[in-house]
Design an enzyme around this catalytic site. Structure first.
Site, mmCIF file in Angstrom:
data_model
loop_
_atom_site.group_PDB
_atom_site.id
_atom_site.type_symbol
_atom_site.label_atom_id
_atom_site.label_comp_id
_atom_site.label_asym_id
_atom_site.label_seq_id
_atom_site.Cartn_x
_atom_site.Cartn_y
_atom_site.Cartn_z
ATOM 1 N N GLU A 1 0.854 -1.178 0.000
ATOM 2 C CA GLU A 1 0.000 0.000 0.000
ATOM 3 C C GLU A 1 0.890 1.228 0.000
ATOM 4 O O GLU A 1 1.949 1.244 0.633
ATOM 5 C CB GLU A 1 -0.935 0.037 1.209
ATOM 6 C CG GLU A 1 -1.792 1.293 1.219
ATOM 7 C CD GLU A 1 -2.993 1.210 2.142
ATOM 8 O OE1 GLU A 1 -3.923 2.012 1.961
ATOM 9 O OE2 GLU A 1 -3.010 0.342 3.039
ATOM 10 N N GLU B 147 -11.526 -3.935 3.769
ATOM 11 C CA GLU B 147 -11.792 -3.710 5.196
ATOM 12 C C GLU B 147 -13.131 -3.005 5.429
ATOM 13 O O GLU B 147 -13.252 -2.151 6.303
ATOM 14 C CB GLU B 147 -10.646 -2.901 5.810
ATOM 15 C CG GLU B 147 -10.521 -3.057 7.318
ATOM 16 C CD GLU B 147 -9.327 -2.306 7.875
ATOM 17 O OE1 GLU B 147 -8.302 -2.952 8.118
ATOM 18 O OE2 GLU B 147 -9.398 -1.073 8.037
#
Length: 658
Positions: free
Chosen positions: A46, A374
């Site tokens: 990320e 998420e």
């Protein structure tokens, strides 16, 4: 005589205590259990902590196309410099025009600070490129690498002149070779003509990138990824998949095609932490989906791209108006379908042609796709369903990864798993950033999971030490202990990735992280070595390993021991991993049932005699690293036996040829 009797009695008691304290583990080497998937241990990328621009991506110039909202952020301009917005690249329209000042002893030019400076090494070549034109006749620029900190006569460490000889946009490329090493150099460009010159997409890369590619990756960081031997690579996030809002979500179609025409995107991590705020944190998309797929191919990892499900970050957006209505999701669904075509489609398909035109006519053979990151509850479940239906209908062999949300257990976690089963997701992405006690008490986490339905993807996890939230030895040891449960339950756990991956020492916002670096150096955290030990010794099949008939998972009476075992069909070896999390040495005995005779075990040991809070650093990158060794195995009755005293707080693995 009484003294000798007391001494003999003491020795007998000590011997009995030693025998009683020995931990006997039975390893059934002949009965192969569940297959360990090649994807079992992998990497998650990320763009947080300057992981892409300023990190893995090799570009050294910040804001190279003047597309930041503050157009000259990262630059200092002097003399007559004007910003224009009708450049040759539609999605990056800005450029600058340098004109001669109205005095013969004044200068016009600009200077770039890079990412916390520009790291250059003496005698190495750096490729400078620029798109330029001379609208009023041939012009010239001088390009320099400079050291503003020095007290020597000259700031420039390297210089080259470029003659801009066309009134049309043209790419120019030269090589700069600095005469000294400097971690915080800068790039300076002088106009050295009385004729104006226009400049766009000003770029500087080391020639020595990973695999030598022009739009390449920083070699040492990419090599560290390859050296871990990962089975899967998840990208591009993480929360940047969602964005602070939908406008700043990651859009993969903007990240492919000519690098000069990839638009700037805001990075949601710019706004998240005001205690370490970086106002210049944007995504150039120079490291885009084509480069991610290419990297996966290079390091032998299965690509796992994650795309938006139409929800902005739920932590930052409570209003339903911030998200895409369910009946307006088709463009987002199309992004998923088009991505699969980009990765797997023939070179004459719409998106397969984009891939082919970028230099990769053969498919990337994508097997997995994640939808949403998420996210949780009904807003996610309702939006995920049409994605699943569309992907199943067009690409039934591509596995879909859903998510159980940000919790590692509890009501919302259970609700997420129930929804993923109902939607028939192939894998469920679990995230758990938890303290030491959690990792030590969850050594049997996956034993109770249903064996039918979706598999587990432990997509983001790390031990966050309570009050010690950095990459110290103790938390890495507990991660190693927990990972025995991943391995033991390979029938339900298909892949796992530590997170986050990268952090710049001057630009981090979140820690712990696996690999740290400045502009010239890097070090691998102890957690990296834990992951590498598992990834390079994952074997092909689980073997039963028990102590008194129970899994070795830090349970009562096991004195802080964790263990797992696998067999590797390719090497013909039994691989046993044992972690001693206690503060005392532990005597262990491995009964290798089904093996006979004496033989040798190769060992790899991760241990540390200093404080548990010690870590690797830029100055001591190999302070705590695994050390190889060997140990003799004995023949005992009908079995091969390995006896060892495992030092306190140690992770040791044993490889024994069967």
């Amino acid at each position: 005589m009484a003294i000798f009797k007391r001494l003999a009695c003491t020795l007998a008691v000590a011997t009995a205590m030693t025998a009683q304290a020995q931990h006997v583990m039975d390893v059934k080497t002949q009965r192969l259990g569940a297959e360990v998937q090649p994807t079992m241990y992998g990497l998650f990328f990320e763009d947080i902590n300057y992981a892409a621009d300023g990190g893995l991506y090799g570009e050294l110039v910040k804001n190279r196309s003047f597309e930041f909202p503050q157009a000259f952020m990262g630059w200092r301009v002097f003399g007559d410099v004007e910003l224009e917005d009708d450049g040759p690249f539609e999605r990056c329209p800005h450029y600058v025009v340098l004109s001669a000042p109205n005095h013969p002893h004044r200068r016009t030019g600009l200077q770039n600070e890079g990412y916390f400076g520009i790291g250059v090494e003496k005698g190495k070549d750096y490729r400078f490129s620029v798109w330029a034109k001379a609208p009023k006749g041939a012009s010239q620029i001088r390009v320099q690498l400079i050291d503003e900190s020095t007290m020597s006569e000259r700031q420039e460490m390297a210089e080259v002149k470029i003659d801009v000889n066309s009134a049309e946009w043209k790419k120019y490329q030269v090589v700069l070779t600095p005469r000294t090493t400097l971690p915080r150099a800068q790039l300076r460009i002088f106009l050295s003509s009385n004729k104006p010159v226009a400049l766009e997409h000003i770029s500087l890369f080391p020639k020595d990138t990973y695999k030598g590619r022009e739009n390449g990756l920083r070699r040492d960081l990419a090599q560290a990824l390859e050296d871990m031997h990962p089975g899967v690579f998840r990208f591009p996030g993480g929360c940047i998949v969602e964005g602070t809002d939908l406008e700043t979500r990651y859009q993969w179609k903007n990240s492919v095609g000519p690098v000069e025409n990839r638009p700037l995107n805001g990075n949601r991590w710019e706004h998240t932490f005001d205690h370490r705020y970086f106002a210049d944190y944007y995504q150039s998309y120079g490291l885009g989906f084509f480069e991610f797929f290419q990297l996966c191919e290079d390091i032998g990892a299965e690509p796992l791209p994650v795309l938006s499900v139409g929800l902005a970050c739920q932590f930052q957006n409570n209003s339903e108006d911030a998200h895409v209505p369910v009946d307006e999701l088709q463009p987002y669904i199309d992004d998923c379908l088009d991505l699969i075509e980009f990765a797997n489609g023939p070179a004459d398909s719409k998106w397969g042609k984009v891939r082919a035109d970028m230099g990769h006519p053969q498919p990337f053979n994508l097997k997995y796709i994640g939808v949403g990151n998420e996210q949780w509850d009904t807003p996610y479940f309702d939006r995920l369903k049409p994605f699943v239906d569309a992907i199943r209908a067009k690409y039934p062999n591509v596995k879909i990864v859903g998510t159980s949300g940000p919790d590692s257990e509890g009501k919302m976690f259970d609700k997420g798993w129930e929804a993923m089963r109902n939607l028939k997701a192939d894998l469920v992405d679990e995230h758990f950033y938890r303290p030491e006690e959690w990792f030590l008490s969850h050594g049997l986490r996956y034993e109770s999971y249903p064996r039918k339905g979706p598999k587990v993807f432990a997509g983001e996890y790390a031990c966050h030490g309570k009050g010690k939230k950095w990459n110290h030895f103790e938390t890495s040891l507990y991660e190693a202990a927990f990972m025995t449960d991943l391995e033991r339950n390979a029938d339900i756990v298909e892949m796992a990735t530590y997170a986050p991956l990268f952090a710049h020492v001057d630009g981090w916002q979140w820690r712990p992280d696996m690999i740290w670096y400045d502009n010239l150096r890097m070090f691998k955290s102890v957690s990296y070595y834990v992951q590498q030990m598992y990834a390079m010794n994952k074997g092909t099949n689980v073997l039963s390993l028990t102590m008194n008939g129970q899994p070795v998972a830090g349970q009562d009476g096991q004195d802080g021991l964790f263990a797992s075992a696998v067999f590797d069909k390719d090497s013909g070896e039994v691989i046993v991993k044992v972690i001693n999390t206690s503060a005392q040495p532990q005597d262990i005995k491995l009964n290798l049932l089904g093996m006979k005779g004496e033989r040798s075990a190769q060992t790899l040991t991760l241990s540390h005699n200093g404080p548990m809070t010690d870590e690797n650093t830029l100055d001591q990158p190999e302070r705590i690293t695994p050390q190889p060794g060997s140990l003799a195995c004995q023949a005992e009755k009908k079995n091969t036996v390995l006896a060892d005293q495992l030092p306190a707080r140690t992770f040791r693995l044993y490889r024994i040829k069967k």
